[in-house]
Design an enzyme around this catalytic site. Structure first.
Site, PDB file in Angstrom:
ATOM      1  N   ASP A  57     -52.314  -0.502   1.396  1.00 39.10           N
ATOM      2  CA  ASP A  57     -53.773  -0.624   1.349  1.00 39.10           C
ATOM      3  C   ASP A  57     -54.280  -0.555  -0.088  1.00 39.10           C
ATOM      4  O   ASP A  57     -55.135  -1.350  -0.503  1.00 39.10           O
ATOM      5  CB  ASP A  57     -54.422   0.495   2.167  1.00 39.10           C
TER       6      ASP A  57
ATOM      7  N   ASP B 152     -44.247  -0.556   5.116  1.00 36.66           N
ATOM      8  CA  ASP B 152     -44.427  -0.138   3.708  1.00 36.66           C
ATOM      9  C   ASP B 152     -43.769   1.207   3.417  1.00 36.66           C
ATOM     10  O   ASP B 152     -43.037   1.342   2.436  1.00 36.66           O
ATOM     11  CB  ASP B 152     -45.904  -0.190   3.253  1.00 36.66           C
TER      12      ASP B 152
END
Ligand code: GLA
Length: 387
Positions: free
Chosen positions: A174, A41
Site C-alpha cells: 500500500d 507482499d
C-alpha cells in the site's frame, strides 16, 4: 505536477479556517487497488497495484513548536501529538504520528506543524486510506522542514509506522503504491527485494466497495500472518535455505504435506505470486489483463486463503454476468472491503450502477462503486501565492 484542485483547495480552506493562516505546502497521495498478487507482499512475493483517482490531501505549515496539530474534514475530532516521544492514541492521527516518529528515528529533522487533511479515499474500505494519509503527511512534514526524503524511504517509514505504531503487520504494497505509482502504469513490486517496475496499464478498473467495514480485518490479517510464518518454518525443515514462502515452488509446497490449513495458505501464496508474473507478461505484450487470472486469484483467496466474504463472492459472480466484463476478484485484505472488475470501459460504467442496485436489495447495504484509471502517485507542492 498536477494536484486535484478540488481536494487540494478543500484542504487549504480547512487549514485556513482551523489555523487562521495560509498553509505553505500541499501534499497529496492516492489510495490503491491491487490488480493481482494478494497476501503475497508479506510473504516475499509479487504484487501489481495501481494508484486510484481518490486521494488524501494534506495542507501544512510549520508552527514553531514540537507539536503536530491535525484536523480532518471527514474524520471526527482534531488532535495533536508531540514529535518527541509520541504515544499511540488510538485516533486517526496515529498514522501521521507513527510516520513522524519513524522519520525522527531515521534522523530527519522534522519540525512542529499544523496539518489539515481532506480525503476522498473511503476509510476502512481496503483502498489504503491509511497509507495515503501516511504518505501525504510524511511528504508535507518533509517539505516544510526542508528535508529531501526519497519516496521509497518514506514508504518504508510508513510501513514500519503501521506495524509498530498502529499494530497491524501489513506488507509494503500500500505504501509503495501510494508513494511510487505513475499515471497509466501498474506498479510491479518484488516484495522480497523492494525492487519495482512500472508496467504500462491503460485500462480502467471498476472498484466495488461492499460497505462491509474493517472490524474483522486486522485480527484475521494478523492470524493469517501467524499461519504463513508457521508454514514457512515447516517448509524450511525440508528446504533450509528457502528465503520466503513465496520463494517455494507449488511442487515443494505439495510435497511437504503441511498440516491443514497451512497447506492451503501456502498453496495460495505460491500460486498467486505466479499469477502476477503471468498478468505482467500479458500487459507487456500489449494485451489486456487476462480475466481468467483474476478469477483464479479470487478462487484461491476464497478457498485456500479463506479471506473472502459472501458479498465479495456475490460481486464476482454477478460482475461476470455483465456483458463486456472479463474478470473480477476481491482486492486488498478481503473479509469485506472491495472487489474489482476489468473489462471494456463502457461496460464497467454501466455495470457499476446496475450491480450496486441489485446489491442494495440483496444485502440491505449501500455499496460504493467507481471506475478508475491508473492514476498519479504522491505529489507535493509549495504554496507561494495566496489562494
Ligand atoms: C492489506 C495490506 C497489504 C496486503 C494486502 C493483502 O491491504 O495492507 O500490505 O498485505 O492486505 O494483499
Amino acid at each position: 505536477m498536477t494536484i486535484d484542485p478540488r481536494g487540494a483547495a478543500a484542504a487549504v480552506q480547512l487549514f485556513r479556517r482551523t489555523f487562521g493562516a495560509q498553509p505553505t505546502c500541499v501534499a497529496s497521495a492516492p489510495g490503491r487497488v491491487n490488480l493481482i498478487g494478494e497476501h503475497t507482499d508479506y510473504n516475499g512475493g509479487e504484487v501489481l497495484p495501481i494508484a486510484i483517482a481518490a486521494r488524501t490531501h494534506v495542507a501544512a505549515r510549520a508552527n514553531g513548536t514540537r507539536l503536530v496539530r491535525c484536523v480532518s474534514a471527514s474524520l471526527p475530532e482534531a488532535g495533536e501529538f508531540p514529535l518527541d516521544d509520541p504515544r499511540p492514541s488510538g485516533k486517526w492521527w496515529d498514522y501521521a504520528a507513527g510516520l513522524a516518529d519513524q522519520m525522527v528515528r531515521h534522523g530527519a529533522a522534522v519540525t512542529g506543524a499544523d496539518l489539515a487533511v481532506w480525503s476522498d479515499v473511503p476509510a476502512g474500505a481496503g483502498l489504503a486510506s491509511s497509507a495515503s494519509l501516511e504518505i501525504a503527511a510524511g511528504l508535507a512534514l518533509a517539505k516544510i522542514a526542508g528535508i529531501d526524503v526519497g519516496r521509497r524511504d518514506l514508504a518504508l517509514c510508513a510501513r514500519h509506522a503501521e506495524e509498530e505504531y498502529v499494530g497491524v503487520a501489513v506488507g509494503i504494497m500500500d505504501q509503495f503504491a501510494s508513494a511510487l505509482a505513475v499515471t497509466g502504469h501498474a506498479l510491479r513490486i518484488w516484495c522480497d527485494t523492494g525492487e519495482t517496475a512500472q508496467i504500462p496499464f491503460g485500462e480502467s478498473v471498476l472498484i466495488f466497495d461492499t460497505g462491509v467495514g474493517r472490524t474483522l480485518r486486522s485480527g484475521a490479517f494478523n492470524a493469517r500472518r501467524a499461519e504463513v510464518e508457521s508454514a514457512l518454518a515447516l517448509l524450511r525443515r525440508h528446504h533450509p535455505s528457502l528465503p520466503t514462502l513465496a520463494g517455494a515452488t507449488p511442487e515443494e509446497v505439495a510435497a511437504a504435506e503441511l498440516p491443514a490449513p497451512l497447506d492451503r495458505r501456502a498453496r495460495h501464496v505460491v500460486t498467486e505470486t505466479r499469477r502476477v508474473a503471468r498478468v505482467v507478461a500479458a500487459l507487456e505484450r500489449g494485451e489486456p489483463v487476462p480475466g481468467a487470472e483474476l478469477l483464479a486469484s479470487h478462487e484461491s483467496l476464497r478457498r485456500d486463503y479463506e479471506c473472502s466474504s459472501p458479498e465479495l463472492d456475490w460481486f464476482v459472480e454477478r460482475a461476470m454476468r455483465a456483458p463486456g466484463v472479463r474478470g473480477a476478484r476481491l482486492t486488498g485484505a478481503g473479509w469485506g472491503g472491495c472487489a474489482i472488475a476489468v473489462g471494456d470501459a463502457a461496460a464497467l460504467e454501466s455495470a457499476g450502477p446496475e450491480i450496486a442496485a441489485e446489491y442494495r436489495v440483496g444485502f440491505h447495504r449501500t455499496p460504493g462503486w467507481r471506475v478508475t484509471p491508473a492514476s498519479e502517485g504522491a505529489t507535493v507542492s509549495s504554496l507561494t501565492i495566496p489562494q
